[in-house]
Design an enzyme around this catalytic site. Sequence first.
Site, PDB file in Angstrom:
ATOM      1  CG  HIS A  12     -80.653  -5.109  38.542  1.00 20.12           C
ATOM      2  ND1 HIS A  12     -80.390  -3.799  38.234  1.00 20.12           N
ATOM      3  CD2 HIS A  12     -81.849  -5.100  39.179  1.00 20.12           C
ATOM      4  CE1 HIS A  12     -81.366  -3.028  38.675  1.00 20.12           C
ATOM      5  NE2 HIS A  12     -82.274  -3.795  39.245  1.00 20.12           N
ATOM      6  CG  LEU A  14     -75.178 -14.062  38.354  1.00 22.62           C
ATOM      7  CD1 LEU A  14     -76.456 -14.314  39.143  1.00 22.62           C
ATOM      8  CD2 LEU A  14     -74.690 -15.358  37.762  1.00 22.62           C
ATOM      9  CG  HIS A  15     -74.001  -7.392  37.454  1.00 22.17           C
ATOM     10  ND1 HIS A  15     -72.702  -7.449  37.023  1.00 22.17           N
ATOM     11  CD2 HIS A  15     -74.762  -7.400  36.331  1.00 22.17           C
ATOM     12  CE1 HIS A  15     -72.677  -7.485  35.713  1.00 22.17           C
ATOM     13  NE2 HIS A  15     -73.918  -7.460  35.256  1.00 22.17           N
ATOM     14  CB  ALA A  16     -74.370  -6.460  43.388  1.00 21.94           C
ATOM     15  N   PRO A  18     -77.404 -10.673  43.519  1.00 26.67           N
ATOM     16  CG  PRO A  18     -78.815 -10.143  41.727  1.00 26.67           C
ATOM     17  CD  PRO A  18     -77.849  -9.536  42.703  1.00 26.67           C
TER      18      PRO A  18
END
Length: 90
Positions: A12, A14-16, A18
């Site tokens: 995923h 480095l979004h939301a 993380p």
Amino acid sequence: MKSIALKIINKHGLHARPAVKFVQIASRFISSITICKNDKCVDAKNILKVLSLGIDYGDTIILRIDGDDEDKALNQLVHLLQVVLPDEDK
């Protein structure tokens, strides 16, 4: 000053969640921490700026850390990015 290039292995990116975890860890240190993607570099302690980089799976980023606790910061952030960050859908 410490600098390292890392390939993002979390599917995923480095979004939301993380990114939040990354910023929380970075904020624990007194060192200046910068994260770069392509030619854009931002303060790694600012969640909005980190998210603005749009770091995706397979992207290469550069971490730059400068300060009294740079070795410890580098070790923890590299470990977080390479090992610890879980996939968000689990």
